[in-house]
Design a protein around this motif. Structure first.
Motif, PDB file in Angstrom:
ATOM      1  N   GLN A 107      -9.363  -2.649   1.502  1.00 13.48           N
ATOM      2  CA  GLN A 107      -8.152  -3.323   1.050  1.00 13.48           C
ATOM      3  C   GLN A 107      -7.318  -2.352   0.209  1.00 13.48           C
ATOM      4  OE1 GLN A 107      -9.012  -7.206  -0.783  1.00 13.48           O
ATOM      5  NE2 GLN A 107     -10.804  -7.441   0.534  1.00 13.48           N
ATOM      6  N   PRO A 108      -5.997  -2.484   0.244  1.00 13.00           N
ATOM      7  CA  PRO A 108      -5.230  -3.523   0.922  1.00 13.00           C
ATOM      8  C   PRO A 108      -5.098  -3.281   2.426  1.00 13.00           C
ATOM      9  CG  PRO A 108      -3.758  -2.036  -0.239  1.00 13.00           C
ATOM     10  CD  PRO A 108      -5.146  -1.619  -0.611  1.00 13.00           C
ATOM     11  N   LEU A 109      -5.002  -4.377   3.142  1.00 13.75           N
ATOM     12  CA  LEU A 109      -4.722  -4.343   4.574  1.00 13.75           C
ATOM     13  C   LEU A 109      -3.215  -4.168   4.743  1.00 13.75           C
ATOM     14  CD1 LEU A 109      -5.745  -4.823   7.523  1.00 13.75           C
ATOM     15  CD2 LEU A 109      -5.238  -7.247   7.155  1.00 13.75           C
ATOM     16  N   HIS A 110      -2.820  -3.208   5.558  1.00 12.95           N
ATOM     17  CA  HIS A 110      -1.401  -2.955   5.801  1.00 12.95           C
ATOM     18  C   HIS A 110      -0.926  -3.825   6.967  1.00 12.95           C
ATOM     19  CE1 HIS A 110      -2.418   0.444   3.299  1.00 12.95           C
ATOM     20  NE2 HIS A 110      -1.154   0.789   3.209  1.00 12.95           N
ATOM     21  N   VAL A 111       0.128  -4.587   6.710  1.00  8.86           N
ATOM     22  CA  VAL A 111       0.673  -5.492   7.722  1.00  8.86           C
ATOM     23  C   VAL A 111       2.124  -5.104   7.982  1.00  8.86           C
ATOM     24  CG1 VAL A 111       1.306  -7.876   8.233  1.00  8.86           C
ATOM     25  CG2 VAL A 111      -0.878  -7.374   7.145  1.00  8.86           C
ATOM     26  N   LYS A 112       2.442  -4.891   9.241  1.00  8.57           N
ATOM     27  CA  LYS A 112       3.787  -4.472   9.617  1.00  8.57           C
ATOM     28  C   LYS A 112       4.674  -5.688   9.916  1.00  8.57           C
ATOM     29  CE  LYS A 112       2.390  -0.013  11.605  1.00  8.57           C
ATOM     30  NZ  LYS A 112       2.357   0.816  12.827  1.00  8.57           N
ATOM     31  N   THR A 117       6.436  -2.615   5.560  1.00  6.91           N
ATOM     32  CA  THR A 117       5.001  -2.838   5.403  1.00  6.91           C
ATOM     33  C   THR A 117       4.704  -3.711   4.189  1.00  6.91           C
ATOM     34  OG1 THR A 117       4.452  -0.723   6.427  1.00  6.91           O
ATOM     35  CG2 THR A 117       2.767  -1.708   5.025  1.00  6.91           C
ATOM     36  N   TRP A 118       3.820  -4.685   4.405  1.00  7.45           N
ATOM     37  CA  TRP A 118       3.288  -5.515   3.326  1.00  7.45           C
ATOM     38  C   TRP A 118       1.833  -5.161   3.115  1.00  7.45           C
ATOM     39  CZ3 TRP A 118       5.268 -10.086   0.747  1.00  7.45           C
ATOM     40  CH2 TRP A 118       6.621 -10.309   0.973  1.00  7.45           C
ATOM     41  N   LEU A 119       1.381  -5.294   1.871  1.00  8.69           N
ATOM     42  CA  LEU A 119      -0.025  -5.096   1.535  1.00  8.69           C
ATOM     43  C   LEU A 119      -0.685  -6.451   1.342  1.00  8.69           C
ATOM     44  CD1 LEU A 119       0.150  -2.215  -1.112  1.00  8.69           C
ATOM     45  CD2 LEU A 119      -0.017  -2.034   1.383  1.00  8.69           C
ATOM     46  N   LEU A 120      -1.847  -6.627   1.964  1.00 11.48           N
ATOM     47  CA  LEU A 120      -2.637  -7.842   1.793  1.00 11.48           C
ATOM     48  C   LEU A 120      -3.957  -7.476   1.137  1.00 11.48           C
ATOM     49  CD1 LEU A 120      -0.545  -8.921   3.839  1.00 11.48           C
ATOM     50  CD2 LEU A 120      -2.409 -10.148   4.977  1.00 11.48           C
ATOM     51  N   LEU A 121      -4.321  -8.212   0.093  1.00  8.51           N
ATOM     52  CA  LEU A 121      -5.609  -8.006  -0.552  1.00  8.51           C
ATOM     53  C   LEU A 121      -6.004  -9.277  -1.284  1.00  8.51           C
ATOM     54  CD1 LEU A 121      -5.096  -5.740  -3.696  1.00  8.51           C
ATOM     55  CD2 LEU A 121      -3.207  -6.626  -2.361  1.00  8.51           C
ATOM     56  N   LEU A 191       2.142   1.431  -3.713  1.00  7.15           N
ATOM     57  CA  LEU A 191       3.368   0.750  -3.303  1.00  7.15           C
ATOM     58  C   LEU A 191       4.391   1.665  -2.640  1.00  7.15           C
ATOM     59  CD1 LEU A 191       3.968  -1.625  -6.354  1.00  7.15           C
ATOM     60  CD2 LEU A 191       2.797  -2.112  -4.200  1.00  7.15           C
ATOM     61  N   ASN A 192       4.073   2.929  -2.464  1.00  6.78           N
ATOM     62  CA  ASN A 192       5.031   3.845  -1.843  1.00  6.78           C
ATOM     63  C   ASN A 192       5.344   3.417  -0.410  1.00  6.78           C
ATOM     64  OD1 ASN A 192       6.687   6.128  -1.628  1.00  6.78           O
ATOM     65  ND2 ASN A 192       5.027   7.338  -0.724  1.00  6.78           N
ATOM     66  N   GLY A 193       6.615   3.122  -0.143  1.00  3.43           N
ATOM     67  CA  GLY A 193       7.021   2.702   1.192  1.00  3.43           C
ATOM     68  C   GLY A 193       6.694   1.267   1.517  1.00  3.43           C
ATOM     69  N   VAL A 194       6.286   0.482   0.524  1.00  2.28           N
ATOM     70  CA  VAL A 194       5.863  -0.907   0.732  1.00  2.28           C
ATOM     71  C   VAL A 194       6.981  -1.854   0.296  1.00  2.28           C
ATOM     72  CG1 VAL A 194       4.268  -2.678  -0.133  1.00  2.28           C
ATOM     73  CG2 VAL A 194       3.410  -0.430   0.545  1.00  2.28           C
ATOM     74  N   VAL A 195       7.183  -2.932   1.059  1.00  2.00           N
ATOM     75  CA  VAL A 195       8.225  -3.902   0.704  1.00  2.00           C
ATOM     76  C   VAL A 195       7.661  -5.159   0.058  1.00  2.00           C
ATOM     77  CG1 VAL A 195       9.769  -3.083   2.507  1.00  2.00           C
ATOM     78  CG2 VAL A 195       8.211  -4.978   3.006  1.00  2.00           C
ATOM     79  N   GLY A 196       6.351  -5.391   0.194  1.00  7.00           N
ATOM     80  CA  GLY A 196       5.809  -6.607  -0.385  1.00  7.00           C
ATOM     81  C   GLY A 196       4.292  -6.588  -0.523  1.00  7.00           C
ATOM     82  N   VAL A 197       3.801  -7.478  -1.377  1.00  4.36           N
ATOM     83  CA  VAL A 197       2.361  -7.638  -1.629  1.00  4.36           C
ATOM     84  C   VAL A 197       2.034  -9.120  -1.551  1.00  4.36           C
ATOM     85  CG1 VAL A 197       0.509  -7.425  -3.344  1.00  4.36           C
ATOM     86  CG2 VAL A 197       2.209  -5.602  -3.113  1.00  4.36           C
ATOM     87  N   MET A 198       0.971  -9.450  -0.837  1.00  7.21           N
ATOM     88  CA  MET A 198       0.460 -10.819  -0.790  1.00  7.21           C
ATOM     89  C   MET A 198      -1.010 -10.797  -1.194  1.00  7.21           C
ATOM     90  SD  MET A 198       2.097 -12.575   2.620  1.00  7.21           S
ATOM     91  CE  MET A 198       2.655 -11.270   3.703  1.00  7.21           C
ATOM     92  N   GLU A 199      -1.388 -11.693  -2.104  1.00  3.30           N
ATOM     93  CA  GLU A 199      -2.783 -11.747  -2.526  1.00  3.30           C
ATOM     94  C   GLU A 199      -3.147 -13.148  -3.016  1.00  3.30           C
ATOM     95  OE1 GLU A 199      -3.176  -8.741  -5.525  1.00  3.30           O
ATOM     96  OE2 GLU A 199      -2.102  -9.877  -7.044  1.00  3.30           O
ATOM     97  N   GLY A 200      -4.440 -13.364  -3.148  1.00  3.27           N
ATOM     98  CA  GLY A 200      -4.964 -14.614  -3.689  1.00  3.27           C
ATOM     99  C   GLY A 200      -5.535 -14.365  -5.072  1.00  3.27           C
ATOM    100  N   HIS A 201      -6.742 -14.865  -5.304  1.00  4.24           N
ATOM    101  CA  HIS A 201      -7.551 -14.597  -6.489  1.00  4.24           C
ATOM    102  C   HIS A 201      -7.077 -15.314  -7.750  1.00  4.24           C
ATOM    103  CE1 HIS A 201     -10.487 -12.559  -8.927  1.00  4.24           C
ATOM    104  NE2 HIS A 201      -9.581 -11.905  -9.629  1.00  4.24           N
ATOM    105  N   PHE A 202      -5.763 -15.348  -7.982  1.00  2.00           N
ATOM    106  CA  PHE A 202      -5.256 -15.870  -9.249  1.00  2.00           C
ATOM    107  C   PHE A 202      -4.834 -17.342  -9.175  1.00  2.00           C
ATOM    108  CE2 PHE A 202      -4.468 -11.274  -9.214  1.00  2.00           C
ATOM    109  CZ  PHE A 202      -5.203 -10.907 -10.337  1.00  2.00           C
ATOM    110  N   HIS A 203      -4.668 -17.882  -7.957  1.00  5.53           N
ATOM    111  CA  HIS A 203      -4.419 -19.318  -7.750  1.00  5.53           C
ATOM    112  C   HIS A 203      -3.092 -19.795  -8.343  1.00  5.53           C
ATOM    113  CE1 HIS A 203      -9.142 -19.811  -8.122  1.00  5.53           C
ATOM    114  NE2 HIS A 203      -8.784 -18.908  -7.207  1.00  5.53           N
ATOM    115  N   SER A 212      11.783  -3.153  -6.116  1.00  7.67           N
ATOM    116  CA  SER A 212      12.145  -3.393  -4.713  1.00  7.67           C
ATOM    117  C   SER A 212      11.028  -4.076  -3.931  1.00  7.67           C
ATOM    118  CB  SER A 212      12.496  -2.056  -4.040  1.00  7.67           C
ATOM    119  OG  SER A 212      11.373  -1.175  -4.064  1.00  7.67           O
ATOM    120  N   VAL A 213       9.942  -4.451  -4.618  1.00  3.23           N
ATOM    121  CA  VAL A 213       8.768  -5.042  -3.960  1.00  3.23           C
ATOM    122  C   VAL A 213       8.735  -6.545  -4.218  1.00  3.23           C
ATOM    123  CG1 VAL A 213       6.250  -5.082  -3.886  1.00  3.23           C
ATOM    124  CG2 VAL A 213       7.449  -2.908  -4.132  1.00  3.23           C
TER     125      VAL A 213
END
Length: 248
Positions: A107-112, A117-121, A191-203, A212-213
């Motif tokens: 992780q993070p998983l890169h999603v196009k 690109t978004w990061l998933l973790l 976060l270099n070149g990344v437009v977004g982050v999606m994650e859980g854990h914190f509810h 810019s993210v």
């Protein structure tokens, strides 16, 4: 690292189900998908902590959730299912043939997406050194081998006592200053070149911009039985749905 994944319209994100003997929402969700009551997702992203305790090396936890694991494996033969391991569920690769398991190391998983690109973790990878040491230690094969032997020797009392403790935790609460804390934590993310982050854990069911993210933290499926369906990949618009109606 897992190869990049292309996000599709109709993908479903489901986070922090914390399944136990008092909660079976994930099992119900999978049953409803199998019956057609919930439309078949194009992709399913499980964002970690789907079970209060599921460790591939601990046989009691596998037996406890055998039916749900079978349902997940069956669904993964119909659509891509990505399971991002959390801090309550890990070393899961041995449990599946078709579910694509993403351990914390990958992780993070890169999603196009069309916008980038978004990061998933799951959300627990980047933290203080004590936490990072613990995550490595508890996943170690020799530690889990010892725990499994002790658990068997003490008639599964280790697993049962831990599950009883976890079932009493108050997981549905707001975190004071969450946005400010997240802004600081994101400085550790790649976060270099990344437009977004999606994650859980914190509810927290929260989203905001950090420079810019775009940041999205999913709500806990255990708390409100909500999941998120991607309606537009261009803008990453996720419609919040509920297991038993009241969708928005």
């Amino acid at each position: 690292m897992c190869p990049s994944v292309v996000l599709e319209k109709g993908a479903v994100f489901l986070a922090d189900g914390h399944e136990n003997d008092q909660r079976s929402y994930l099992k119900e969700f999978l049953s409803n998908v199998a019956s057609g009551e919930i439309p078949l997702p194009t992709q399913l992203f499980l964002m970690g902590d789907m079970f209060d305790l599921l460790v591939g090396n601990i046989s009691y936890t596998r037996q406890l959730h055998a039916q749900t694991l079978e349902a997940l494996e069956a669904l993964a033969q119909r659509i891509p299912v990505y399971y991002l391991e959390g801090n309550h569920d890990f070393n899961l690769s041995v449990l599946f043939l078709h579910v694509k398991v993403v351990p914390i190391e990958q992780q993070p998983l890169h999603v196009k997406t069309p916008q980038g690109t978004w990061l998933l973790l799951h959300g627990d990878k980047y933290g203080y050194w004590k936490h990072r040491f613990y995550t490595r230690f508890i996943r170690s094969s020799w530690v889990l081998w010892v725990l499994e032997k002790l658990d068997i020797g003490f008639s599964r009392s280790i697993s049962k006592n831990l599950l009883a403790f976890l079932a009493q935790k108050h997981i549905c609460r707001s975190i004071e200053g969450f946005e400010a804390k997240t802004r600081g934590r994101l400085e550790l993310y790649p976060l270099n070149g990344v437009v977004g982050v999606m994650e859980g854990h914190f509810h927290q069911d929260a989203q905001f911009e950090v420079g810019s993210v775009r940041y999205i933290n999913f709500s806990s499926f255990a708390c409100d039985q909500s999941y998120f369906v991607v309606q537009c990949v261009n803008s990453i618009h996720c419609a919040k749905q509920y297991l038993r109606g009241n969708n928005v």
